[in-house]
Design a protein around this motif. Structure first.
Motif, PDB file in Angstrom:
ATOM      1  N   PHE A 318       0.845  -1.191   0.000  1.00 27.97           N
ATOM      2  CA  PHE A 318       0.000   0.000   0.000  1.00 27.97           C
ATOM      3  C   PHE A 318       0.881   1.242   0.000  1.00 27.97           C
ATOM      4  O   PHE A 318       1.897   1.294   0.702  1.00 27.97           O
ATOM      5  N   SER A 319       0.478   2.240  -0.740  1.00 17.10           N
ATOM      6  CA  SER A 319       1.159   3.531  -0.697  1.00 17.10           C
ATOM      7  C   SER A 319       0.284   4.567  -1.390  1.00 17.10           C
ATOM      8  O   SER A 319      -0.467   4.239  -2.329  1.00 17.10           O
ATOM      9  N   LEU A 320       0.401   5.801  -0.935  1.00 17.46           N
ATOM     10  CA  LEU A 320      -0.236   6.919  -1.631  1.00 17.46           C
ATOM     11  C   LEU A 320       0.655   7.433  -2.758  1.00 17.46           C
ATOM     12  O   LEU A 320       0.247   8.290  -3.534  1.00 17.46           O
ATOM     13  N   ASP A 321       1.878   6.901  -2.833  1.00 16.60           N
ATOM     14  CA  ASP A 321       2.857   7.267  -3.852  1.00 16.60           C
ATOM     15  C   ASP A 321       2.881   6.147  -4.903  1.00 16.60           C
ATOM     16  O   ASP A 321       3.443   5.072  -4.669  1.00 16.60           O
ATOM     17  N   PRO A 343      -5.717  -1.291  -3.076  1.00 16.99           N
ATOM     18  CA  PRO A 343      -6.135   0.118  -3.166  1.00 16.99           C
ATOM     19  C   PRO A 343      -5.874   0.897  -1.879  1.00 16.99           C
ATOM     20  O   PRO A 343      -6.056   0.386  -0.777  1.00 16.99           O
ATOM     21  N   LEU A 344      -5.461   2.144  -2.052  1.00 11.49           N
ATOM     22  CA  LEU A 344      -5.350   3.087  -0.937  1.00 11.49           C
ATOM     23  C   LEU A 344      -5.489   4.500  -1.473  1.00 11.49           C
ATOM     24  O   LEU A 344      -4.716   4.929  -2.334  1.00 11.49           O
ATOM     25  N   GLU A 345      -6.476   5.205  -0.965  1.00  8.85           N
ATOM     26  CA  GLU A 345      -6.687   6.614  -1.261  1.00  8.85           C
ATOM     27  C   GLU A 345      -6.934   7.345   0.057  1.00  8.85           C
ATOM     28  O   GLU A 345      -7.287   6.727   1.074  1.00  8.85           O
ATOM     29  N   ALA A 377      -4.653   0.377   6.308  1.00  9.24           N
ATOM     30  CA  ALA A 377      -3.565   1.182   5.745  1.00  9.24           C
ATOM     31  C   ALA A 377      -3.897   2.668   5.819  1.00  9.24           C
ATOM     32  O   ALA A 377      -3.021   3.501   6.111  1.00  9.24           O
ATOM     33  N   ALA A 378      -5.159   3.012   5.563  1.00 12.45           N
ATOM     34  CA  ALA A 378      -5.570   4.416   5.635  1.00 12.45           C
ATOM     35  C   ALA A 378      -5.465   4.950   7.052  1.00 12.45           C
ATOM     36  O   ALA A 378      -5.094   6.111   7.266  1.00 12.45           O
ATOM     37  N   PHE A 379      -5.793   4.103   8.045  1.00 11.55           N
ATOM     38  CA  PHE A 379      -5.596   4.502   9.437  1.00 11.55           C
ATOM     39  C   PHE A 379      -4.127   4.875   9.669  1.00 11.55           C
ATOM     40  O   PHE A 379      -3.818   5.918  10.253  1.00 11.55           O
ATOM     41  N   LEU A 392       5.613   3.507   2.392  1.00  7.73           N
ATOM     42  CA  LEU A 392       5.133   2.220   1.909  1.00  7.73           C
ATOM     43  C   LEU A 392       4.729   1.366   3.100  1.00  7.73           C
ATOM     44  O   LEU A 392       5.476   1.253   4.078  1.00  7.73           O
ATOM     45  N   HIS A 393       3.541   0.772   3.011  1.00  2.00           N
ATOM     46  CA  HIS A 393       3.056  -0.145   4.037  1.00  2.00           C
ATOM     47  C   HIS A 393       2.984  -1.541   3.453  1.00  2.00           C
ATOM     48  O   HIS A 393       2.421  -1.751   2.377  1.00  2.00           O
ATOM     49  N   MET A 394       3.574  -2.519   4.157  1.00  4.03           N
ATOM     50  CA  MET A 394       3.548  -3.916   3.729  1.00  4.03           C
ATOM     51  C   MET A 394       2.722  -4.720   4.734  1.00  4.03           C
ATOM     52  O   MET A 394       3.078  -4.809   5.908  1.00  4.03           O
TER      53      MET A 394
END
Length: 426
Positions: A318-321, A343-345, A377-379, A392-394
């Motif tokens: 997950f990443s916003l980048d 997905p992550l927004e 991930a958004a949290f 980056l979140h794994m």
């Protein structure tokens, strides 16, 4: 020691048509031809190990770096120490195999250890010893333990761990090969170190709790990833933050309805004490943002939803980048550690609403509701300074198996270590 060679030709004979392994004299042949040859080699190694082989010598042609590593992954086991002699290849690749095995073996040892042995302070101690064994005086460490966490504002780690008689710990490791105390931090790694997860008052059933020693897999993975990168020549300053706790039930344990106020001002209502990993990671991500590192990577066995989405063969990314997300997936392919973006927004942050705080720590639904891995991930994104760093979140869906299968023994796999190391070396 059994000699193992390779053949791209299918077997047809006494060992069965299309057998993975055939035998002759004091040796065995792995028939890897067909689709997914690395998976076939790993399955063959697992088959050999299951037949009682504990010492193997890889010989002959065809043993590339990737094929030898695939063999190791299937041959390594939970209870038995195996002996493995690599085939003759390039000296640099041989050093790389040995370094990767050292990191993977360390992950297996600490993740597979029972929770009576691997508690928060012990995990911190093991992580420091492992990295100092690789980098010596280039590694320094600081621990914040027990009520000191509350005094310094690390509310998440303290809240999750305060119900245990063994205190929670936030460990910060500074790998600084430059020798300059003012050198910039190039990257910061954050790991979830829940050494046992009962679920707290949102208690797990026994079947779901029995393997929860694995809930510190994120902390082990980022530690080993840093160690593996150092062994490959990492020369930039990197910091590592492990947020370690036992999530247990007691009269002073945190509970449903509690509201936590984090150092960055975010307030969180607790609606599920079994969504504890994100609470400790929030502390680590705030600390990482304070260090002004341009790259922040966190890793955690965070959600069952990620396993539902990608299965147990992939880690979820997950990443916003988007550029960083693509790079992480490319590198996962390069090191044969499958990972897949989910997905992550920013608007996912609104999927865990609270009447009493900025957010709840989960949706009040089984498994966190639809899109639970994205919501988690958004949290986490609430606690990262994404305006000034790439994050980056794994979600480590593939780092542990409750029981053995055709390719892996039960327990830790080490998947994610080489991916993190590759990101650091970029």
């Amino acid at each position: 020691m059994l000699n193992i060679s390779l053949s791209s030709q299918p077997h047809s004979g006494v060992w069965g048509d299309n057998a993975l392994v055939s035998y002759s004299g004091d040796g065995a042949v792995i028939h890897y031809g067909g689709d997914y040859p690395l998976r076939r080699i790993q399955q063959a190694a697992r088959q050999l190990q299951g037949q009682g082989v504990t010492a193997a010598n890889l010989e002959g042609k065809g043993w590339s770096y990737e094929r030898q590593w695939a063999f190791y992954c299937g041959f390594a086991t939970t209870k038995t120490t195996v002996q493995l002699s690599w085939a003759s290849i390039d000296e640099d690749e041989l050093e790389l195999l040995n370094a990767r095995r050292r990191s993977a073996d360390w992950v297996r040892r600490v993740v597979n250890a029972g929770p009576q042995e691997m508690y928060p302070e012990k995990l911190a101690e093991e992580a420091v010893a492992f990295l100092k064994g690789i980098a010596g005086d280039a590694v320094s460490a600081q621990r914040i333990v027990g009520d000191e966490l509350l005094e310094q504002g690390w509310i998440g780690t303290h809240s999750v761990g305060r119900g245990s008689v063994r205190p929670p710990v936030m460990l910060t490791v500074d790998y600084n090969p430059t020798g300059d105390p003012d050198a910039p931090v190039a990257a910061c790694l954050v790991g979830k170190g829940i050494t046992f997860d009962s679920g707290g008052y949102s208690i797990k059933a026994s079947a779901g709790m029995v393997t929860m020693k694995c809930d510190m897999g994120g902390a082990a993975t980022v530690t080993a990833g840093l160690g593996y990168a150092i062994e490959q020549g990492l020369r930039q300053r990197v910091k590592l933050i492990l947020c370690c706790a036992e999530n247990l039930i007691a009269g002073n344990a945190y509970k449903l309805g509690d509201i936590l106020t984090y150092k960055n001002g975010q307030t969180v209502e607790i609606v599920n004490t079994d969504a504890e990993g994100r609470l400790v990671l929030a502390d680590g991500l705030i600390a990482a943002s304070e260090m002004k590192a341009p790259l922040v990577i966190d890793a955690a066995t965070l959600t069952g939803a990620a396993m539902v989405a990608v299965g147990a063969d992939y880690n979820a990314l997950f990443s916003l980048d988007r550029e960083l997300l693509s790079k992480a997936q490319q590198l996962s392919d390069l090191v044969n550690e499958p990972a897949w973006p989910l997905p992550l927004e920013k608007w996912h942050q609104g999927h865990c609403p609270s009447h009493y705080a900025d957010t709840a720590n989960s949706a009040v639904q089984k498994g966190g509701g639809f899109g639970g891995a994205s919501n988690a991930a958004a949290f986490l994104s609430r606690f990262v300074d994404t305006d000034n760093c790439r994050w980056l979140h794994m979600d480590l869906a593939a780092c542990f198996h409750d029981s053995g299968n055709a390719r892996w023994s039960a327990g830790a796999t080490g998947l994610g270590v080489a991916n993190i190391a590759a990101l650091l070396l970029q």
